[in-house]
Design a protein around this motif. Structure first.
Motif, PDB file in Angstrom:
ATOM      1  N   TRP A   1       0.724  -1.430   0.256  1.00  0.00           N
ATOM      2  CA  TRP A   1       0.030  -0.239   0.022  1.00  0.00           C
ATOM      3  C   TRP A   1       1.062   0.990   0.303  1.00  0.00           C
ATOM      4  O   TRP A   1       2.219   1.662   0.295  1.00  0.00           O
ATOM      5  CB  TRP A   1      -1.031   0.187   1.279  1.00  0.00           C
ATOM      6  N   ALA A   2       0.676   2.115  -0.458  1.00  0.00           N
ATOM      7  CA  ALA A   2       1.480   3.406  -0.116  1.00  0.00           C
ATOM      8  C   ALA A   2       1.331   4.035   0.703  1.00  0.00           C
ATOM      9  O   ALA A   2       0.775   3.740   1.797  1.00  0.00           O
ATOM     10  CB  ALA A   2       0.136   4.459  -1.098  1.00  0.00           C
ATOM     11  N   GLY A   3       2.828   4.600   0.414  1.00  0.00           N
ATOM     12  CA  GLY A   3       3.737   4.695   2.653  1.00  0.00           C
ATOM     13  C   GLY A   3       4.294   3.126   2.872  1.00  0.00           C
ATOM     14  O   GLY A   3       4.535   3.920   4.218  1.00  0.00           O
ATOM     15  N   GLN A   4       4.240   2.344   2.400  1.00  0.00           N
ATOM     16  CA  GLN A   4       4.871   1.087   2.674  1.00  0.00           C
ATOM     17  C   GLN A   4       5.910   0.631   2.005  1.00  0.00           C
ATOM     18  O   GLN A   4       6.632   2.109   1.144  1.00  0.00           O
ATOM     19  CB  GLN A   4       3.885  -0.406   2.522  1.00  0.00           C
ATOM     20  N   ARG A   5       7.143  -0.143   2.231  1.00  0.00           N
ATOM     21  CA  ARG A   5       8.237   0.007   2.219  1.00  0.00           C
ATOM     22  C   ARG A   5       8.131  -2.094   2.042  1.00  0.00           C
ATOM     23  O   ARG A   5       7.706  -2.387   2.273  1.00  0.00           O
ATOM     24  CB  ARG A   5       9.684  -0.551   3.243  1.00  0.00           C
ATOM     25  N   VAL A   6       9.133  -1.977   0.940  1.00  0.00           N
ATOM     26  CA  VAL A   6      10.006  -2.847  -0.113  1.00  0.00           C
ATOM     27  C   VAL A   6      11.157  -3.123   0.731  1.00  0.00           C
ATOM     28  O   VAL A   6      11.803  -1.963   0.343  1.00  0.00           O
ATOM     29  CB  VAL A   6       9.630  -3.134  -1.366  1.00  0.00           C
ATOM     30  N   THR A   7      11.560  -4.402   0.751  1.00  0.00           N
ATOM     31  CA  THR A   7      13.429  -4.776   0.956  1.00  0.00           C
ATOM     32  C   THR A   7      13.486  -5.738  -0.155  1.00  0.00           C
ATOM     33  O   THR A   7      13.205  -6.723  -0.416  1.00  0.00           O
ATOM     34  CB  THR A   7      13.604  -5.531   2.329  1.00  0.00           C
ATOM     35  N   LEU A   8      14.454  -5.505  -0.791  1.00  0.00           N
ATOM     36  CA  LEU A   8      15.541  -6.898  -1.446  1.00  0.00           C
ATOM     37  C   LEU A   8      16.574  -7.124  -0.743  1.00  0.00           C
ATOM     38  O   LEU A   8      17.423  -6.543   0.135  1.00  0.00           O
ATOM     39  CB  LEU A   8      16.706  -5.485  -2.443  1.00  0.00           C
ATOM     40  N   THR A   9      16.574  -8.563  -0.871  1.00  0.00           N
ATOM     41  CA  THR A   9      17.616  -9.546  -0.917  1.00  0.00           C
ATOM     42  C   THR A   9      18.582  -9.788  -1.692  1.00  0.00           C
ATOM     43  O   THR A   9      17.890 -10.422  -2.830  1.00  0.00           O
ATOM     44  CB  THR A   9      17.042 -10.511   0.055  1.00  0.00           C
ATOM     45  N   GLU A  10      20.131  -9.565  -1.327  1.00  0.00           N
ATOM     46  CA  GLU A  10      20.967  -9.405  -2.431  1.00  0.00           C
ATOM     47  C   GLU A  10      21.755 -11.526  -2.257  1.00  0.00           C
ATOM     48  O   GLU A  10      21.767 -11.750  -1.008  1.00  0.00           O
ATOM     49  CB  GLU A  10      22.321  -9.376  -2.714  1.00  0.00           C
TER      50      GLU A  10
ATOM     51  N   HIS B   1      13.237   0.436   0.179  1.00  0.00           N
ATOM     52  CA  HIS B   1      12.046   1.519  -0.073  1.00  0.00           C
ATOM     53  C   HIS B   1      10.959   1.505   0.211  1.00  0.00           C
ATOM     54  O   HIS B   1      10.123   0.388  -0.147  1.00  0.00           O
ATOM     55  CB  HIS B   1      12.855   1.776  -1.659  1.00  0.00           C
ATOM     56  N   SER B   2      10.551   3.548   0.806  1.00  0.00           N
ATOM     57  CA  SER B   2       9.542   3.424   0.825  1.00  0.00           C
ATOM     58  C   SER B   2       8.432   3.809  -0.435  1.00  0.00           C
ATOM     59  O   SER B   2       9.327   5.122  -1.174  1.00  0.00           O
ATOM     60  CB  SER B   2       8.823   3.766   2.156  1.00  0.00           C
ATOM     61  N   TYR B   3       7.229   3.464  -1.239  1.00  0.00           N
ATOM     62  CA  TYR B   3       7.069   4.538  -2.262  1.00  0.00           C
ATOM     63  C   TYR B   3       5.500   5.126  -1.520  1.00  0.00           C
ATOM     64  O   TYR B   3       4.495   4.631  -0.501  1.00  0.00           O
ATOM     65  CB  TYR B   3       6.148   3.438  -3.731  1.00  0.00           C
TER      66      TYR B   3
ATOM     67  N   SER C   1      -8.223  10.800   9.837  1.00  0.00           N
ATOM     68  CA  SER C   1      -7.691   9.727   9.488  1.00  0.00           C
ATOM     69  C   SER C   1      -6.878   8.499  10.095  1.00  0.00           C
ATOM     70  O   SER C   1      -6.776   8.277  11.010  1.00  0.00           O
ATOM     71  CB  SER C   1      -6.198  10.612  10.100  1.00  0.00           C
ATOM     72  N   ILE C   2      -6.747   7.525   8.769  1.00  0.00           N
ATOM     73  CA  ILE C   2      -7.548   6.198   8.896  1.00  0.00           C
ATOM     74  C   ILE C   2      -5.538   5.288   8.734  1.00  0.00           C
ATOM     75  O   ILE C   2      -5.207   5.557   7.572  1.00  0.00           O
ATOM     76  CB  ILE C   2      -7.964   4.999   8.793  1.00  0.00           C
ATOM     77  N   THR C   3      -5.111   4.878   9.761  1.00  0.00           N
ATOM     78  CA  THR C   3      -3.916   4.127   9.127  1.00  0.00           C
ATOM     79  C   THR C   3      -3.843   2.296   9.825  1.00  0.00           C
ATOM     80  O   THR C   3      -4.216   2.114  10.614  1.00  0.00           O
ATOM     81  CB  THR C   3      -2.569   5.130  10.103  1.00  0.00           C
ATOM     82  N   VAL C   4      -3.847   1.901   8.136  1.00  0.00           N
ATOM     83  CA  VAL C   4      -3.729   0.361   8.335  1.00  0.00           C
ATOM     84  C   VAL C   4      -1.608   0.248   8.028  1.00  0.00           C
ATOM     85  O   VAL C   4      -0.954   0.682   7.771  1.00  0.00           O
ATOM     86  CB  VAL C   4      -4.158  -0.168   7.355  1.00  0.00           C
ATOM     87  N   GLN C   5      -1.806  -1.104   9.539  1.00  0.00           N
ATOM     88  CA  GLN C   5       0.101  -1.893   8.890  1.00  0.00           C
ATOM     89  C   GLN C   5      -0.218  -2.550   9.247  1.00  0.00           C
ATOM     90  O   GLN C   5      -1.364  -3.429   9.588  1.00  0.00           O
ATOM     91  CB  GLN C   5       0.396  -0.769  10.634  1.00  0.00           C
ATOM     92  N   ASN C   6       1.147  -3.645   8.446  1.00  0.00           N
ATOM     93  CA  ASN C   6       1.119  -4.858   8.775  1.00  0.00           C
ATOM     94  C   ASN C   6       2.744  -5.294   8.056  1.00  0.00           C
ATOM     95  O   ASN C   6       3.106  -3.940   9.208  1.00  0.00           O
ATOM     96  CB  ASN C   6       0.509  -5.838   7.589  1.00  0.00           C
ATOM     97  N   ALA C   7       3.179  -6.330   7.956  1.00  0.00           N
ATOM     98  CA  ALA C   7       4.437  -6.028   7.940  1.00  0.00           C
ATOM     99  C   ALA C   7       5.253  -5.397   7.361  1.00  0.00           C
ATOM    100  O   ALA C   7       6.366  -5.536   7.577  1.00  0.00           O
ATOM    101  CB  ALA C   7       5.029  -8.571   7.548  1.00  0.00           C
ATOM    102  N   GLN C   8       4.634  -4.667   5.858  1.00  0.00           N
ATOM    103  CA  GLN C   8       5.591  -4.008   5.352  1.00  0.00           C
ATOM    104  C   GLN C   8       5.185  -2.206   6.338  1.00  0.00           C
ATOM    105  O   GLN C   8       6.023  -1.914   4.623  1.00  0.00           O
ATOM    106  CB  GLN C   8       5.137  -3.912   4.027  1.00  0.00           C
ATOM    107  N   GLY C   9       4.948  -2.216   7.168  1.00  0.00           N
ATOM    108  CA  GLY C   9       4.983  -1.274   7.995  1.00  0.00           C
ATOM    109  C   GLY C   9       3.701  -0.255   7.545  1.00  0.00           C
ATOM    110  O   GLY C   9       3.015  -0.970   7.266  1.00  0.00           O
TER     111      GLY C   9
END
Length: 326
Positions: free
Chosen positions: A43-52, A80-82, A182-190
Motif C-alpha cells: 500500500w502507498a506509504g509502505q516499504r519493500v526490501t531487496l535481498t541480495e 525503499h518506501s513508495y 485519519s485511518i492508518t493501516v499497518q502490516n509487516a510492510q509498515g
C-alpha cells in the motif's frame, strides 16, 4: 657515437611492437547478483526490501538501485518506501569500475502499490449534543484487511486501534465541530499513508421537540380511547421518548393507569410507581401510541403527554380532559 639508420629503425620497432595475446587469458566478466523482493504488492506509504544473494564480482563492486519512482541510489540501500499508487519496475546495476552488470530477479522486479483498503463512514454523518457536552459518533468500518492493525486518529488528538475484522462499528466522543479522522493501516510492510475518513459534524441542539395528542373523532366515547396516540417530532437530534400518563375519576374515586399490569389503580395522592408512566418511541412517521384498557362511561379521562429529544431537551407537560358519556 651515432647509431646506424638500421639500428634506429630496429629500436623504434621494438618500442612499437606489443605483447601478443595469450590464448589462455580469461575474458572480462561483468559483476552479477540475484535479488528477491519481500513483497511485490504493498500500500502507498509502505516499504519493500531487496535481498541480495550470489554476488559475482570484486569487493569494490558498486551497487546502484533504480526504484522505478524516480529514486536512484548509489550505493543503493536495500529498503525503499513508495509514496503513491502505481506499478514500479526495479533495476539494479553493478559495476566494478571496468565492467557493468545487471541484477537478476528470478521472481520478478515489479512492485504494485495501491491505496490502503477499507471503507470508513458514519452511522449518522451529523449528530447533536447539548452545549458544553459531548456526543458519541459511531464510525462504521468495513473491508478491513486481515492480519493488519488499523489505527484511527480521531482528529481531536486521540488515537485508537480498530479491530481487524471484516466489519466493525467504533464509537467516539466528540464536542461540537467538524471532525475528519485519519485511518492508518499497518502490516509487516509498515504503516500505509494515512487516509482521511468521511467527516462527522457535531452541532449543538438547543431546540425542544414537539408533541401532540390525536383526539378521536368521538372523544366522549370510552372505546375510542382504547389506544391513546399522537405525534412527536424534532428538527435536530430527534425524538428520544414520549411520556404518557392517564387518570380517570368519577364522583367518588380517582384512578391512575398502570401500564405494566394494564389496570386502573386507586390514586389517593401516593407516590406513583414507574409503571404509571409509559415511555414510548415514535415510528417512522413520528407516531406514538399505547393501549389503555378498562375505560367506560361515567368517568372523566385525563391524558398527560410530553417528549424529550436525544440530548435531553424536553417539552412542557400537556394534558387533555374528556368526559366519557358513552
Amino acid at each position: 657515437m651515432k647509431l646506424p639508420l638500421l639500428a634506429l629503425a630496429l629500436t623504434a620497432g621494438l618500442v612499437a611492437v606489443g605483447t601478443p595475446a595469450r590464448a589462455d587469458d580469461a575474458p572480462a566478466v561483468a559483476p552479477t547478483a540475484t535479488y528477491t523482493l519481500d513483497s511485490a504488492a504493498i500500500w502507498a506509504g509502505q516499504r519493500v526490501t531487496l535481498t541480495e544473494s550470489g554476488r559475482n564480482g570484486p569487493a569494490t563492486t558498486t551497487r546502484t538501485i533504480d526504484w522505478g519512482d524516480g529514486t536512484v541510489e548509489t550505493p543503493g540501500t536495500p529498503t525503499h518506501s513508495y509514496a503513491s499508487p502505481g506499478s514500479y519496475g526495479i533495476k539494479v546495476t553493478l559495476t566494478d569500475g571496468t565492467e557493468t552488470g545487471t541484477g537478476v530477479f528470478p521472481a520478478g522486479s515489479t512492485v504494485t502499490v495501491t491505496t490502503s483498503p477499507g471503507t470508513y463512514s458514519w452511522e449518522r454523518p451529523t449528530i447533536y449534543t447539548y452545549p458544553g457536552y459531548m456526543e458519541q459518533g459511531s464510525m462504521l468500518a468495513s473491508g478491513l484487511p486481515t492480519a493488519s492493525q488499523v489505527w484511527t486518529g480521531w482528529g481531536d488528538g486521540e488515537t485508537s486501534l480498530l479491530a481487524s475484522a471484516a466489519g466493525t462499528s467504533v464509537a467516539h466522543w466528540y464536542g461540537t465541530g467538524r471532525w475528519t479522522p485519519s485511518i492508518t493501516v499497518q502490516n509487516a510492510q509498515g504503516r500505509a499513508t494515512p487516509r482521511p475518513a468521511a467527516s462527522l459534524t457535531v452541532l449543538n441542539d438547543v431546540t425542544t421537540p414537539s408533541v401532540s395528542l390525536t383526539v378521536p373523532s368521538t372523544p366522549s366515547k370510552a372505546s375510542s380511547w382504547s389506544t391513546v396516540k399522537g405525534k412527536a417530532s424534532d428538527t435536530q437530534s430527534g425524538v428520544d421518548v414520549v411520556g404518557v400518563q392517564a387518570y380517570k375519576w368519577n364522583a367518588s374515586t380517582t384512578y391512575y393507569y398502570n401500564f405494566v399490569s394494564k389496570s386502573w389503580v386507586t390514586y389517593t395522592g401516593q407516590d406513583l410507581p414507574d409503571a404509571a408512566q409509559a415511555l414510548l418511541t415514535v415510528d417512522g412517521s413520528g407516531t406514538w401510541s399505547t393501549p389503555v384498557a378498562g375505560l367506560g362511561k361515567g368517568y372523566t379521562l385525563q391524558v398527560w403527554y410530553y417528549a424529550w429529544d436525544k440530548v435531553g431537551n424536553g417539552t412542557d407537560s400537556y394534558n387533555a380532559t374528556y368526559a366519557l358519556t358513552s
